[in-house]
Design a protein around this motif. Structure first.
Motif, short mmCIF file in Angstrom:
data_model
loop_
_atom_site.label_atom_id
_atom_site.label_comp_id
_atom_site.label_asym_id
_atom_site.label_seq_id
_atom_site.Cartn_x
_atom_site.Cartn_y
_atom_site.Cartn_z
N ARG A 1 0.88 -1.12 0.24
CA ARG A 1 0.36 0.00 0.01
C ARG A 1 0.90 1.22 -0.06
NH1 ARG A 1 -3.99 0.79 4.92
NH2 ARG A 1 -3.07 2.96 5.40
N ASP B 1 -5.17 -9.08 -0.99
CA ASP B 1 -5.26 -7.61 -0.82
C ASP B 1 -3.95 -6.99 -0.28
OD1 ASP B 1 -8.19 -7.54 -1.26
OD2 ASP B 1 -8.40 -8.44 0.80
N LEU C 1 -2.33 -4.92 -1.71
CA LEU C 1 -2.15 -3.51 -2.02
C LEU C 1 -3.06 -2.65 -0.88
CD1 LEU C 1 -2.52 -3.41 -5.97
CD2 LEU C 1 -0.42 -3.37 -4.51
N ALA C 2 -3.86 -3.29 -0.19
CA ALA C 2 -4.60 -2.66 0.95
C ALA C 2 -3.72 -2.77 2.18
CB ALA C 2 -5.86 -3.60 1.12
N ASP D 1 8.63 7.03 -9.80
CA ASP D 1 7.26 7.05 -9.74
C ASP D 1 6.54 5.73 -10.48
OD1 ASP D 1 4.68 8.31 -9.09
OD2 ASP D 1 4.69 8.62 -11.38
N LYS E 1 3.82 3.28 -9.22
CA LYS E 1 2.57 2.81 -9.77
C LYS E 1 2.55 1.84 -10.65
CE LYS E 1 0.82 6.53 -7.81
NZ LYS E 1 -0.19 6.51 -6.80
N GLN F 1 2.35 -1.70 -9.37
CA GLN F 1 0.89 -1.69 -8.64
C GLN F 1 -0.08 -2.10 -9.81
OE1 GLN F 1 -0.37 1.45 -6.28
NE2 GLN F 1 0.54 0.48 -4.61
N GLU F 2 0.12 -1.44 -10.85
CA GLU F 2 -0.59 -1.54 -12.16
C GLU F 2 -0.29 -3.15 -12.74
OE1 GLU F 2 -2.95 0.37 -13.49
OE2 GLU F 2 -2.39 2.56 -12.86
N LEU G 1 -2.03 -5.50 -10.61
CA LEU G 1 -3.51 -5.56 -10.67
C LEU G 1 -4.10 -6.09 -12.24
CD1 LEU G 1 -4.27 -1.87 -9.34
CD2 LEU G 1 -5.28 -3.68 -8.21
#
Lengths: 434, 293
Positions: free
Chosen positions: A189, A246, A248-249, A390, A394, A397-398, A401
């Motif tokens: 996260r 989860d 990323l949470a 950056d 990001k 994470q993508e 996902l």
């Protein structure tokens, strides 16, 4: 009666002037650092007391700043506005101190490294991380590397040993999962945990050499094996449930908690976690192994870096005192012992202290750092310019996902590095005064 | 003599206005102009600035994440209007009815407003935790799979999670404003509506809401501006992630200006946001005025 107020006046005047006379001889240096926990504050105060015994004329005015991000927010305005402190302890990656070096705000310590004998006394990593365009702008501290920590009780219960290859690691993950454990407590996260997993898996699959070329020699990131590496950790292992659901949470602290409460069998993270382990783990023993390569014939490549470092304001009035201060903190044996015992951190001083009582995992970690058979690679984020960094946050994470493929991730990563290189922001193209 | 008196009046007027004007010029006007000027430069925050004209603006128009951020911000604002303003209004109307313990409810509902955003983020970070949080506990025991998911790490649920957390801090504030407004409404209209056979919802929509119109306008406007400027809660809970699922304009400005050392570009997005809010606010006021005429 009139004499009493006059007497009081004279006494006050004498005390004031006397005090002024004393303080006038003192030299005040201002320091901003990131030592914020009670244990760290106590340790740094202890070191300051020792330093001030050697330099009774020096007063240190210290301001702790909670996180590297907050430090970044305040440092640039402070330097631009002329209110920056004399000494700063900060993250030393290009994304943090690159603009300050370019603008000439940080003192060039290249010669100091020579005259103070730091080249011999301190670990080379400590110099390399703050070397920009061949000049040295600080002293890297907190020698760190990223192994995989594991719960020895769970490993014993599963009947497994430390893995020496990726297939062995995967077999342990399968067993741990079948037994109801989270195989690896990797969470993201906070976005920066993935940087370290990236460093581990890429150097596991690709080795150190091509990464060295990409960072320091204008090489490409389209290295054979990099797409497979990203796919393995960030797609396949996520799908197989080797990480918490989860992920990323969950924050970094929550990731630690999954491991320290015995819910997770392994914790792939850096040695900076050790003070948390020391405080939180009481009911099982922790072991560590180096992140393996696809085949056990290949030697592990361990991502390593200095967590942060001391830099000196180029416009300080007290350059010698500031150098003395940094010299004391980084190259003094007494200070080094305090770093080991009180802060659970490995200082850059080469000297080992086998007799020193320290946390068992820290001892193990410092022994690993001293091993000659271990290949130390890079924590890639520590050498990455801001915009690619950056994307590392990001973009990964993508990928997790399923919104970006590993191949597309690498494509954009390469593209952003090329742009950053053109702008002189990478280590190999860095220009001072640009 | 008359001229002298007039000059004196003008001078004394200026003397009274000047301190406030100077304060405004130094602390508001100068930073605003400075921010606008910065948007025409390329600057890493430390070195020399390079004038780039409108390049930052042209780049912002092509930057896909800027549009994502504006879209997310719009959704967040709608969420706050619904969860903060609308619920605040309902609570205010409910609390105007005489029942025991009203003040306890008022205070309880207002408390989240006085908490710092760091505390709010800690509270909701814990509530949404998929392992240790109360939401997953409730979800598991009641058999509601939606509650057992890690909201903050799910691109579909992360923004709604932020809306819930944001609304929780906001509805108490709206409630207080509406309570103040309700203290001035004409009570005879309620009685008349009741005699005419209106039910509670009809009274709410056709009597209460029209009487609170100026206050609703003010609260809605304030909410829009406030929601587009939100930063801390989002940054603390998700940092704009996962991916860019909760990236909003303020977090993107921060990312560009501070993390990526593109201060000029960050300033240009900030100017675009300001212009957008000015146009939006002016348009909204115009529409409301037309409705009232």
């Amino acid at each position: 009666m009139r004499r009493i107020p006059l007497f009081v006046f004279v006494v006050v005047l004498c005390v004031t002037l006397g005090g002024w006379g004393i303080t006038q001889e003192k030299i005040k240096i201002t320091v901003w650092d990131q030592w914020t926990t009670p244990a760290q504050e106590e340790a740094i105060n202890k070191m300051h007391a020792l330093f001030q015994k050697m330099h009774p004329e020096v007063v240190i005015e210290r301001s702790p700043i909670a996180s590297p991000e907050q430090m970044l927010d305040v440092l640039k305005p402070a330097f631009v506005g002329g209110t920056a402190p004399d000494v700063v302890y900060t993250d030393i990656a290009p994304a943090f101190i690159g603009p300050l070096i370019k603008a000439g705000y940080l003192m060039d310590l290249t010669d100091v490294w020579e005259t103070r004998g730091w080249n011999e006394k301190l670990a080379s990593m400590s110099r390399d991380v703050v070397t920009y365009a061949g000049r040295v702008f600080g002293v890297g501290h907190e020698l760190e590397f990223v192994p995989v920590f594991y719960n020895k009780s769970i490993f014993a219960e599963l009947g497994v040993d430390e893995p020496t290859s990726i297939p062995e690691l995967e077999a342990i993950c399968d067993k741990a999962k079948a037994a109801g454990y989270i195989p690896m407590s990797f969470v993201d996260r906070d976005v920066w945990n993935a940087w370290h997993m990236f460093s581990q898996i890429v150097q596991s699959y690709c080795g150190k050499e091509p990464v060295t070329k990409a960072i320091f020699e204008g090489g490409t990131w389209k290295i054979p094996g990099i797409v497979e590496a990203v796919d393995k950790a960030f797609v396949e292992w996520v799908k197989k449930g080797y990480f918490p659901p989860d992920l990323l949470a969950l924050s970094w602290q929550e990731g630690i908690m999954l491991f320290t409460t015995g819910m997770a069998a392994m914790h792939p993270t850096g040695t900076w976690v050790l003070d948390a382990y020391r405080e939180q783990i009481t009911d099982f023993e922790v072991g560590m192994f180096l992140f393996p390569r696809p085949s056990s014939d290949l030697d592990p490549v361990v991502p390593s870096l200095c967590g942060s470092g001391y830099v000196i304001n180029a416009n300080t009035k007290y350059s010698e005192i500031c150098i003395d201060y940094v010299d004391f903190l980084m190259a003094n044996e007494e200070a080094a012992k305090i770093w080991y015992t009180d802060t659970v951190r490995i200082p850059p001083l080469r000297k080992a202290f086998p007799e020193l009582e320290m946390y068992y995992l820290l001892k193990e970690a410092s022994e690993v750092l001293g091993r000659e058979d271990v290949i130390f690679g890079y924590q890639i984020d520590g050498y990455t310019p801001p915009t690619p960094l950056d994307w590392l946050s990001k973009g990964l994470q993508e990928v997790m996902l399923g919104k970006v493929s590993p191949a597309d991730f690498v494509e954009k990563w390469e593209e952003l590095w090329i742009e950053a290189r053109k702008e002189g922001l990478t280590k190999d193209a860095f220009k001072i005064g640009d | 003599m008359l001229v002298k008196t007039q000059i004196q009046r003008i001078l004394s007027g200026w003397a009274m206005v000047l301190p406030a004007l100077a304060f405004y010029a130094v602390f508001s006007l100068y930073p605003i102009i400075g921010g606008i000027a910065l948007s025409f430069y390329r600057w890493d925050g430390a070195g020399p600035k390079t004038f780039v004209g409108f390049r930052n603006y042209l780049y912002a128009l092509r930057d896909g994440i800027v549009s994502v951020a504006f879209w997310n911000n719009t959704m967040y604002t709608l969420g706050i209007l619904l969860g903060g303003v609308f619920i605040g209004l309902l609570l205010a109307v409910t609390l105007t009815r005489g029942f025991r313990g009203r003040n306890v409810y008022k205070t309880t509902f207002f408390v989240p407003r006085i908490l710092t955003q760091v505390v709010v983020a800690m509270v909701w970070g814990w509530i949404f935790n998929p392992f240790f949080g109360p939401l997953q506990f409730i979800g598991k025991n009641l058999g509601v799979p939606l509650f057992t998911r890690g909201w903050l790490g799910d691109p579909q649920l992360a923004l709604p999670a932020l809306m819930i957390a944001g609304s929780w801090t906001y509805f108490g504030f709206c409630m207080v404003i509406f309570l103040a407004g309700l203290a001035n409404v004409d009570l005879t209209l309620f009685d008349a509506a009741k005699i005419d056979g209106a039910n509670n919802w009809q009274i709410f929509f056709f009597v209460t809401v029209p009487q609170l119109r100026p206050i609703i306008t003010m609260v809605v406007l304030y909410t829009i501006i406030d929601s587009f400027k939100v930063f801390d809660l989002v940054y603390l809970l998700t940092k704009g992630g996962p991916g860019n699922a909760t990236q909003i304009v303020s977090t993107y400005i921060y990312q560009k200006a501070f993390s990526e050392a593109q201060v000029g570009y960050g300033a240009s997005i900030a100017v675009i946001l300001t212009a957008f809010l000015v146009v939006l606010s002016a348009g909204y006021i115009k529409i409301r005025e037309r409705g009232e005429a």
